[in-house]
Every structure is written in structure tokens, then in C-alpha cells.
Design a protein around this motif. Structure first.
Motif, PDB file in Angstrom:
ATOM      1  N   ASN A 113       9.490   4.244  -5.565  1.00 12.36           N
ATOM      2  CA  ASN A 113       8.796   3.947  -6.927  1.00 12.36           C
ATOM      3  C   ASN A 113       9.549   4.177  -8.123  1.00 12.36           C
ATOM      4  O   ASN A 113       9.865   5.331  -8.305  1.00 12.36           O
ATOM      5  N   ASN A 114      10.335   3.176  -8.511  1.00 12.40           N
ATOM      6  CA  ASN A 114      11.405   3.656  -9.843  1.00 12.40           C
ATOM      7  C   ASN A 114      10.545   3.794 -11.115  1.00 12.40           C
ATOM      8  O   ASN A 114      11.234   4.619 -11.807  1.00 12.40           O
ATOM      9  N   SER A 115       9.204   3.683 -11.295  1.00 15.47           N
ATOM     10  CA  SER A 115       8.707   3.829 -12.533  1.00 15.47           C
ATOM     11  C   SER A 115       8.325   5.404 -12.776  1.00 15.47           C
ATOM     12  O   SER A 115       7.993   5.625 -13.809  1.00 15.47           O
ATOM     13  N   THR A 116       8.187   5.984 -11.616  1.00 12.78           N
ATOM     14  CA  THR A 116       7.518   7.478 -11.597  1.00 12.78           C
ATOM     15  C   THR A 116       8.335   8.193 -10.932  1.00 12.78           C
ATOM     16  O   THR A 116       8.680   7.846  -9.731  1.00 12.78           O
ATOM     17  N   ILE A 117       8.765   9.215 -11.493  1.00 17.05           N
ATOM     18  CA  ILE A 117       9.802  10.398 -10.810  1.00 17.05           C
ATOM     19  C   ILE A 117       8.681  11.834 -10.777  1.00 17.05           C
ATOM     20  O   ILE A 117       8.770  12.197 -11.947  1.00 17.05           O
ATOM     21  N   VAL A 118       8.549  12.312  -9.632  1.00 16.15           N
ATOM     22  CA  VAL A 118       8.085  13.466  -9.775  1.00 16.15           C
ATOM     23  C   VAL A 118       9.084  14.715  -9.388  1.00 16.15           C
ATOM     24  O   VAL A 118       9.801  14.491  -8.286  1.00 16.15           O
ATOM     25  N   PHE A 119       9.387  15.681 -10.350  1.00 12.42           N
ATOM     26  CA  PHE A 119      10.236  16.577  -9.913  1.00 12.42           C
ATOM     27  C   PHE A 119       9.685  17.998  -9.689  1.00 12.42           C
ATOM     28  O   PHE A 119       8.851  18.433 -10.435  1.00 12.42           O
ATOM     29  N   PRO A 120       9.570  18.541  -8.365  1.00 18.10           N
ATOM     30  CA  PRO A 120       9.093  19.718  -8.062  1.00 18.10           C
ATOM     31  C   PRO A 120       9.584  20.802  -8.695  1.00 18.10           C
ATOM     32  O   PRO A 120      10.869  20.676  -8.375  1.00 18.10           O
ATOM     33  N   LEU A 121       9.043  21.691  -9.172  1.00 20.95           N
ATOM     34  CA  LEU A 121       9.571  22.949  -9.620  1.00 20.95           C
ATOM     35  C   LEU A 121       9.199  24.322  -8.715  1.00 20.95           C
ATOM     36  O   LEU A 121       8.068  24.313  -8.168  1.00 20.95           O
ATOM     37  N   PRO A 122       9.948  25.310  -8.643  1.00 21.10           N
ATOM     38  CA  PRO A 122       9.614  26.333  -8.038  1.00 21.10           C
ATOM     39  C   PRO A 122       8.675  27.143  -8.597  1.00 21.10           C
ATOM     40  O   PRO A 122       8.466  27.086  -9.738  1.00 21.10           O
ATOM     41  N   ILE A 123       7.876  27.513  -7.658  1.00 23.13           N
ATOM     42  CA  ILE A 123       6.881  28.464  -8.184  1.00 23.13           C
ATOM     43  C   ILE A 123       7.187  29.529  -8.957  1.00 23.13           C
ATOM     44  O   ILE A 123       6.625  30.100  -9.574  1.00 23.13           O
ATOM     45  N   ARG A 161      16.501  20.280  -0.283  1.00 21.58           N
ATOM     46  CA  ARG A 161      15.432  19.479   0.036  1.00 21.58           C
ATOM     47  C   ARG A 161      14.791  18.879  -0.951  1.00 21.58           C
ATOM     48  O   ARG A 161      14.217  17.859  -0.798  1.00 21.58           O
ATOM     49  N   TYR A 162      14.560  19.574  -2.143  1.00 15.81           N
ATOM     50  CA  TYR A 162      13.885  18.961  -3.434  1.00 15.81           C
ATOM     51  C   TYR A 162      14.759  17.845  -3.735  1.00 15.81           C
ATOM     52  O   TYR A 162      13.951  16.613  -4.114  1.00 15.81           O
ATOM     53  N   LEU A 163      15.920  17.777  -3.944  1.00 18.79           N
ATOM     54  CA  LEU A 163      16.714  16.593  -4.460  1.00 18.79           C
ATOM     55  C   LEU A 163      16.456  15.598  -3.350  1.00 18.79           C
ATOM     56  O   LEU A 163      16.582  14.336  -3.899  1.00 18.79           O
ATOM     57  N   GLN A 164      16.446  15.829  -2.007  1.00 15.06           N
ATOM     58  CA  GLN A 164      16.287  14.705  -0.992  1.00 15.06           C
ATOM     59  C   GLN A 164      14.926  14.044  -1.431  1.00 15.06           C
ATOM     60  O   GLN A 164      14.801  12.740  -1.072  1.00 15.06           O
TER      61      GLN A 164
END
Length: 283
Positions: A260-270, A248-251
Motif C-alpha cells: 500500500n503505497n499511499s500509507t506508511i506506518v513507521f513503528p517507533l520504539p517504546i 526488522r522494523y525496516l523490513q
């Protein structure tokens, strides 16, 4: 006074009236005979004045010495009218549609309104239309106006706006009962337009807008409730499969990169932050 003495006087009075009526009938037949004789003497010139043509949609009510001849209307076709003794009135049997002028009424909930309509009727008995009423068309129109005012005055504004067809049927039934003795058949009654004050229109528009806003809020709240239930079920499924949470994170990353190609938000597990904190404390 003795009632038995009064009865002979009443019988004598009735007998005198009957004798006078018989005398009138005899004089009438004499005049009719003279009129018919006059037609024979002046024939064939007089025949053009005696023959009248009645159209297919008309009926003629013939009066002979003031009495309706044979208690039945004549026509269509040619009819014979004797001079000096006979008169006739033509009655149109076609459907007549007239407009009811705007009537200012006060509804049951104290709201003023102007209502106009249309009434369609026809004459089915020419004898009744001529003998029972002076002007059948004017009488029918005035009765329609009065009936419209009386019936609409007992209705509320909401029922007046929503139940036009029902009110029209009620007006039609009332008119039919009143005009039956006039030989008139009411075919249809329609309420054409209802005008209310501008202030009342604004109040009704504000009320309708508030009702729509309330309904929209209720629909939005129901949507939020359904969405929360769906998210709860989704979290339960993801909790059972850690690999599914990673997918789900990868999706989510793929969707963000596409928009938005200039900004990538990568969620990290808590949990990762928790382990990092423990390592820093231990070090």
C-alpha cells in the motif's frame, strides 16, 4: 418276550428284503437286455435316438431304471442312452452369478437397512446336484438370502459399512459349508449396496461434520501453540541484538510500502516515548 426268539424273525425279515432286492435287480437286467435287443433289431435307425451329445461345459447324469448309472456323470462327448430304461439330466458346470434381492435387516444397534449382494458359484459334482437337492440353483439363492440376513443382523451399522469384505468372507464360508453336500462350490460373495434411512444419513453427516470441525480446531490450536513458541524464540534472539530489531522494523516498512503505497506506518520504539516523557517532565 425272549430276545433270542426275536432275532430269527429279524433275520428272516432281512433275508426277505434281500431276496426282493435281488429279484428287482434280476428283473432290471432282463428289461435292460430287452432294450438293448430292441436297439440291435432296429439298428441303424435306433442309434440316432440312443446317442446323445454332451458339451464340454456339461455333464450328464444317466438313470437306468431309476438308479444312477455307474455312480459317475457322463461327458463331455457322445453318450449312449438305451430307450425305455434310461433317462438323463444335463447339468451345467459353468460359473453362475446371481443377484441377491435387497434384504431389509435390523442391525445390532437397532438401525434398519436394505442390503443386496451378488453370489458366484458353480457345480463341481453333477451327481450330488441332481440326487441331493430338487433345484440346486433356487436352493443356493434362498440359502444366500437367509445367510445374508442372519449374519448382518448380528453386526452394528458402523461395522457393516466399514467391514464389507470381512462380512462377505464370512457369508462365503457359511454357504460353502451348507452347499458342499449339494455339489456346489461358492466362488465369491460381494455386498453390493447398503441403503439406510434418510434421517440416519443426515445424523451421520452431522456427526461427521462435527468431527471435522473438532479436528480443525485442534489443528488450529496446535498451529497457534507452535507459532507462539517460534515467536518466543525470535524475541529472545532480537533482545540480544538491538540492531536486529531495527532491521526488522525496516523490513516491515518495506513490506508495507510494497502493498500500500499511499500509507506508511513507521513503528517507533517504546523507549523513545519513555525518554520524551522524561524530557517534558524535566522541562
Amino acid at each position: 418276550m425272549d430276545p433270542q426268539r426275536e432275532r430269527p424273525k429279524e433275520m428272516n425279515t432281512e433275508h426277505l428284503i434281500a431276496s426282493r432286492q435281488e429279484g428287482i435287480v434280476v428283473c432290471g437286467w432282463i428289461l435292460v437286455s430287452l432294450s438293448f435287443l430292441l436297439v440291435l433289431i432296429t439298428f441303424p435307425i435306433s442309434i440316432w435316438a440312443c446317442i446323445k451329445v454332451v458339451r464340454e461345459y456339461e455333464r450328464a447324469v444317466v438313470f437306468r431304471l431309476g438308479h444312477i448309472l455307474s455312480k459317475k456323470s457322463k461327458g463331455p462327448g457322445m453318450i449312449l442312452v438305451l430307450p425305455c430304461t434310461d433317462t438323463f439330466i444335463k447339468v451345467d458346470l459353468r460359473m453362475i452369478t446371481c443377484k441377491i434381492p435387497p434384504q431389509e435387516i435390523l442391525t445390532r444397534d437397532a438401525v434398519t437397512a436394505q442390503v443386496d449382494g451378488v453370489v458366484s458359484y458353480r457345480i463341481h459334482s453333477a451327481i450330488s446336484a441332481v440326487a441331493n437337492v430338487t433345484d440346486v440353483h433356487s436352493a443356493t439363492l434362498l440359502l444366500a438370502q437367509t445367510t445374508l440376513r442372519n449374519l448382518l443382523g448380528t453386526q452394528s451399522l458402523a461395522h457393516l459399512l466399514a467391514g464389507r469384505e470381512e462380512i462377505a468372507h464370512s457369508i462365503q464360508a457359511t454357504l460353502e459349508n451348507a452347499t458342499e453336500q449339494w455339489g456346489v462350490k461358492v466362488a465369491r460373495v460381494e455386498i453390493r449396496d447398503i441403503r439406510i434411512p434418510v434421517a440416519m444419513q443426515r445424523a451421520m453427516a452431522a456427526e461427521a461434520e462435527a468431527a471435522r470441525e473438532t479436528k480443525a480446531k485442534v489443528v488450529a490450536a496446535e498451529g497457534e501453540m507452535n507459532a507462539s513458541k517460534a515467536l518466543q524464540k525470535a524475541s529472545m534472539v532480537l533482545a540480544e541484538s538491538p540492531a536486529g530489531l531495527l532491521l526488522r522494523y525496516l523490513q516491515t516498512l518495506t513490506a508495507v510500502a510494497a502493498q500500500n503505497n499511499s500509507t506508511i506506518v513507521f513503528p517507533l520504539p517504546i523507549n523513545m516515548f519513555g525518554s520524551l516523557g522524561q524530557k517534558s517532565t524535566g522541562g
